[in-house]
Motif scaffolding. Structure first.
Motif, PDB file in Angstrom:
ATOM      1  N   ASN A 157      -6.169   7.335   7.876  1.00 61.45           N
ATOM      2  CA  ASN A 157      -5.035   6.617   7.421  1.00 61.45           C
ATOM      3  C   ASN A 157      -4.515   5.419   7.931  1.00 61.45           C
ATOM      4  O   ASN A 157      -4.318   5.337   9.204  1.00 61.45           O
ATOM      5  CB  ASN A 157      -4.044   7.749   7.273  1.00 61.45           C
ATOM      6  CG  ASN A 157      -2.886   7.449   6.306  1.00 61.45           C
ATOM      7  OD1 ASN A 157      -2.379   6.283   6.294  1.00 61.45           O
ATOM      8  ND2 ASN A 157      -2.312   8.540   5.663  1.00 61.45           N
ATOM      9  N   PRO A 158      -4.233   4.518   7.178  1.00 61.07           N
ATOM     10  CA  PRO A 158      -3.611   3.056   7.611  1.00 61.07           C
ATOM     11  C   PRO A 158      -2.238   3.300   8.346  1.00 61.07           C
ATOM     12  O   PRO A 158      -2.203   2.504   9.419  1.00 61.07           O
ATOM     13  CB  PRO A 158      -3.311   2.448   6.462  1.00 61.07           C
ATOM     14  CG  PRO A 158      -4.503   2.633   5.458  1.00 61.07           C
ATOM     15  CD  PRO A 158      -4.642   4.228   5.695  1.00 61.07           C
ATOM     16  N   LEU A 169       0.799  -1.182  -0.146  1.00 62.04           N
ATOM     17  CA  LEU A 169       0.047  -0.161   0.053  1.00 62.04           C
ATOM     18  C   LEU A 169       0.749   1.270  -0.185  1.00 62.04           C
ATOM     19  O   LEU A 169       0.580   2.397  -0.684  1.00 62.04           O
ATOM     20  CB  LEU A 169      -0.738  -0.080   1.148  1.00 62.04           C
ATOM     21  CG  LEU A 169      -2.187   0.848   1.223  1.00 62.04           C
ATOM     22  CD1 LEU A 169      -2.959   0.601   0.103  1.00 62.04           C
ATOM     23  CD2 LEU A 169      -2.847   0.627   2.546  1.00 62.04           C
ATOM     24  N   LYS A 225      -8.958  -4.519   3.792  1.00 57.96           N
ATOM     25  CA  LYS A 225     -10.157  -3.951   3.281  1.00 57.96           C
ATOM     26  C   LYS A 225      -9.659  -2.705   2.342  1.00 57.96           C
ATOM     27  O   LYS A 225     -10.413  -2.583   1.168  1.00 57.96           O
ATOM     28  CB  LYS A 225     -11.019  -3.438   4.315  1.00 57.96           C
ATOM     29  CG  LYS A 225     -12.343  -2.645   3.879  1.00 57.96           C
ATOM     30  CD  LYS A 225     -13.255  -4.048   3.487  1.00 57.96           C
ATOM     31  CE  LYS A 225     -14.745  -3.428   2.985  1.00 57.96           C
ATOM     32  NZ  LYS A 225     -15.784  -4.211   2.695  1.00 57.96           N
ATOM     33  N   ARG A 226      -8.819  -1.855   2.921  1.00 57.70           N
ATOM     34  CA  ARG A 226      -8.287  -0.802   2.188  1.00 57.70           C
ATOM     35  C   ARG A 226      -7.526  -1.187   0.936  1.00 57.70           C
ATOM     36  O   ARG A 226      -7.460  -0.414  -0.037  1.00 57.70           O
ATOM     37  CB  ARG A 226      -7.291   0.106   2.727  1.00 57.70           C
ATOM     38  CG  ARG A 226      -7.970   0.795   4.422  1.00 57.70           C
ATOM     39  CD  ARG A 226      -9.192   1.642   3.845  1.00 57.70           C
ATOM     40  NE  ARG A 226      -8.492   2.867   3.299  1.00 57.70           N
ATOM     41  CZ  ARG A 226      -8.102   3.902   3.775  1.00 57.70           C
ATOM     42  NH1 ARG A 226      -8.374   4.114   5.193  1.00 57.70           N
ATOM     43  NH2 ARG A 226      -7.641   5.128   3.422  1.00 57.70           N
ATOM     44  N   THR A 227      -6.676  -2.255   0.862  1.00 58.97           N
ATOM     45  CA  THR A 227      -6.065  -2.658  -0.112  1.00 58.97           C
ATOM     46  C   THR A 227      -6.859  -3.407  -1.021  1.00 58.97           C
ATOM     47  O   THR A 227      -6.331  -4.199  -2.146  1.00 58.97           O
ATOM     48  CB  THR A 227      -4.692  -3.501   0.301  1.00 58.97           C
ATOM     49  OG1 THR A 227      -5.221  -4.662   1.288  1.00 58.97           O
ATOM     50  CG2 THR A 227      -3.882  -2.466   1.099  1.00 58.97           C
ATOM     51  N   ARG A 228      -8.103  -3.805  -0.846  1.00 57.89           N
ATOM     52  CA  ARG A 228      -9.086  -4.497  -1.704  1.00 57.89           C
ATOM     53  C   ARG A 228      -8.873  -5.844  -1.853  1.00 57.89           C
ATOM     54  O   ARG A 228      -8.727  -6.294  -3.006  1.00 57.89           O
ATOM     55  CB  ARG A 228      -9.377  -3.656  -2.907  1.00 57.89           C
ATOM     56  CG  ARG A 228     -10.062  -2.327  -2.549  1.00 57.89           C
ATOM     57  CD  ARG A 228      -9.939  -1.470  -4.034  1.00 57.89           C
ATOM     58  NE  ARG A 228     -10.723  -0.381  -3.883  1.00 57.89           N
ATOM     59  CZ  ARG A 228     -10.811   0.677  -4.725  1.00 57.89           C
ATOM     60  NH1 ARG A 228     -10.729   0.453  -6.030  1.00 57.89           N
ATOM     61  NH2 ARG A 228     -11.404   1.939  -4.573  1.00 57.89           N
ATOM     62  N   ASP A 266     -14.758   0.387   7.513  1.00 53.21           N
ATOM     63  CA  ASP A 266     -14.716   1.255   6.280  1.00 53.21           C
ATOM     64  C   ASP A 266     -14.437   2.767   6.950  1.00 53.21           C
ATOM     65  O   ASP A 266     -14.776   3.780   6.232  1.00 53.21           O
ATOM     66  CB  ASP A 266     -15.930   1.427   5.826  1.00 53.21           C
ATOM     67  CG  ASP A 266     -17.228   1.535   6.826  1.00 53.21           C
ATOM     68  OD1 ASP A 266     -16.998   1.712   7.959  1.00 53.21           O
ATOM     69  OD2 ASP A 266     -18.473   1.660   6.379  1.00 53.21           O
ATOM     70  N   SER A 267     -13.674   2.645   8.261  1.00 55.09           N
ATOM     71  CA  SER A 267     -13.153   4.183   8.670  1.00 55.09           C
ATOM     72  C   SER A 267     -12.469   4.551   7.445  1.00 55.09           C
ATOM     73  O   SER A 267     -11.628   3.739   6.781  1.00 55.09           O
ATOM     74  CB  SER A 267     -12.553   3.954   9.952  1.00 55.09           C
ATOM     75  OG  SER A 267     -13.481   3.656  11.019  1.00 55.09           O
ATOM     76  N   LYS A 268     -12.312   5.974   7.492  1.00 54.16           N
ATOM     77  CA  LYS A 268     -11.305   6.638   6.454  1.00 54.16           C
ATOM     78  C   LYS A 268      -9.980   7.143   6.923  1.00 54.16           C
ATOM     79  O   LYS A 268      -9.135   7.868   6.238  1.00 54.16           O
ATOM     80  CB  LYS A 268     -12.137   7.947   6.025  1.00 54.16           C
ATOM     81  CG  LYS A 268     -13.524   7.544   5.198  1.00 54.16           C
ATOM     82  CD  LYS A 268     -13.352   6.526   4.029  1.00 54.16           C
ATOM     83  CE  LYS A 268     -14.829   6.593   3.483  1.00 54.16           C
ATOM     84  NZ  LYS A 268     -14.555   5.500   2.386  1.00 54.16           N
ATOM     85  N   PHE A 305      -8.567  -4.666   8.551  1.00 52.84           N
ATOM     86  CA  PHE A 305      -8.736  -3.237   8.396  1.00 52.84           C
ATOM     87  C   PHE A 305      -7.865  -2.825   6.880  1.00 52.84           C
ATOM     88  O   PHE A 305      -8.500  -2.258   6.362  1.00 52.84           O
ATOM     89  CB  PHE A 305      -8.450  -2.276   9.499  1.00 52.84           C
ATOM     90  CG  PHE A 305      -8.615  -0.801   9.249  1.00 52.84           C
ATOM     91  CD1 PHE A 305      -9.768  -0.315   8.929  1.00 52.84           C
ATOM     92  CD2 PHE A 305      -7.386  -0.041   8.936  1.00 52.84           C
ATOM     93  CE1 PHE A 305      -9.902   1.136   8.593  1.00 52.84           C
ATOM     94  CE2 PHE A 305      -7.495   1.380   8.711  1.00 52.84           C
ATOM     95  CZ  PHE A 305      -8.606   1.970   8.525  1.00 52.84           C
ATOM     96  N   ILE A 306      -6.582  -3.021   6.992  1.00 48.92           N
ATOM     97  CA  ILE A 306      -5.693  -2.814   6.040  1.00 48.92           C
ATOM     98  C   ILE A 306      -6.200  -3.629   4.901  1.00 48.92           C
ATOM     99  O   ILE A 306      -5.948  -3.076   3.514  1.00 48.92           O
ATOM    100  CB  ILE A 306      -4.331  -2.957   6.464  1.00 48.92           C
ATOM    101  CG1 ILE A 306      -3.905  -1.881   7.783  1.00 48.92           C
ATOM    102  CG2 ILE A 306      -3.374  -2.650   5.337  1.00 48.92           C
ATOM    103  CD1 ILE A 306      -2.747  -2.199   8.265  1.00 48.92           C
TER     104      ILE A 306
END
Length: 254
Positions: free
Chosen positions: A227-228, A52, A166-169, A223-225, A163-164
């Motif tokens: 920053n990782p 990421l 999810k952010r990296t799909r 789904d929090s915005k 959580f991460i």
């Protein structure tokens, strides 16, 4: 103030390489096994953070450090297996670990990362089964307390891992459920420890420190915005306090 300084000195000794290299009690062995579970989630988290944030080489370094620590502790546990049955289970775990290492070394790809998440989940559950097997050999409630305290570190890292992810799909349909499960278990275990009759002034002091920091993590949603990088920094700080709590419980039951 004197009480705090005494606690810090004792913990410095507990974190020294010599102290970490020794397994003398049931609690020591349990803590080492739980450390493997924590590291399994950390290496996955840093693996994703490396992809990421490619301009942050520290995540690759932290991933490699977690891999080496896992390897060292697993060897130590196999060398100190208390009986043949536990030794056989650790040998099986070693085979799983070899497979996970190969996945961690492959080029990043979202579907492959999804398989890695599943394998890390399988591995930390495999270690949990070994812990349960080991706990059958002791009726020490304090050893079980160390096991629960150490599991808070696992669930914290597991929560951040998903959580991460999810952010990296990452392609994995279990991300949301596993995040929620880790968050719930973390909150339940901290509540259990807070009410433990084995707490003393030292553990109460550390628990208060943890409660002052845990609010930010408790409010984290899948789904929090946020920053990782911020979440990783928060988790690393909180993990140090949780580690301190585990060490203090372990020292108190010697």
């Amino acid at each position: 103030m004197i009480r705090v300084m005494t606690l810090m000195v004792l913990l410095f000794l507990a974190f020294s390489p010599k102290a970490q290299a020794q397994i003398k009690t049931h609690s020591d062995y349990i803590e080492k096994l739980q450390e493997l579970r924590t590291l399994s989630q950390k290496m996955g988290m840093y693996y994703l953070m490396e992809q990421l944030f490619k301009t942050h080489p520290e995540y690759k370094q932290k991933k490699e450090e977690a891999i080496q620590q896992f390897e060292d502790i697993l060897v130590e546990l196999m060398d100190n297996a208390p009986d043949e049955e536990l030794g056989m289970e650790l040998q099986k775990l070693n085979l799983t670990w070899i497979y996970v290492q190969n996945l961690l070394k492959k080029p990043y790809e979202r579907a492959a990362a999804g398989r890695l998440l599943d394998k890390l989940e399988d591995m930390q559950k495999e270690i949990l089964d070994i812990i349960k097997l080991y706990l059958k050999s002791t009726k020490e409630k304090q050893a079980q307390l160390v096991e629960i305290a150490a599991d808070t570190r696992v669930q914290l890292q597991r929560m951040l891992l998903y959580f991460i992810a999810k952010r990296t799909r990452v392609f994995n349909k279990e991300i949301d459920n596993r995040f929620d499960d880790a968050k719930t278990k973390l909150q339940e275990e901290l509540a259990f420890l807070d009410k433990s009759p084995y707490n003393d002034e030292d553990t109460r002091l550390i628990l208060d420190m943890i409660k002052s920091q845990i609010k930010q993590i408790k409010n984290l949603k899948i789904d929090s915005k946020i920053n990782p990088i911020t979440t990783v920094i928060l988790a690393e700080r909180l993990d140090e306090d949780l580690k301190m709590l585990v060490k203090t419980y372990r020292m108190s039951v010697r």
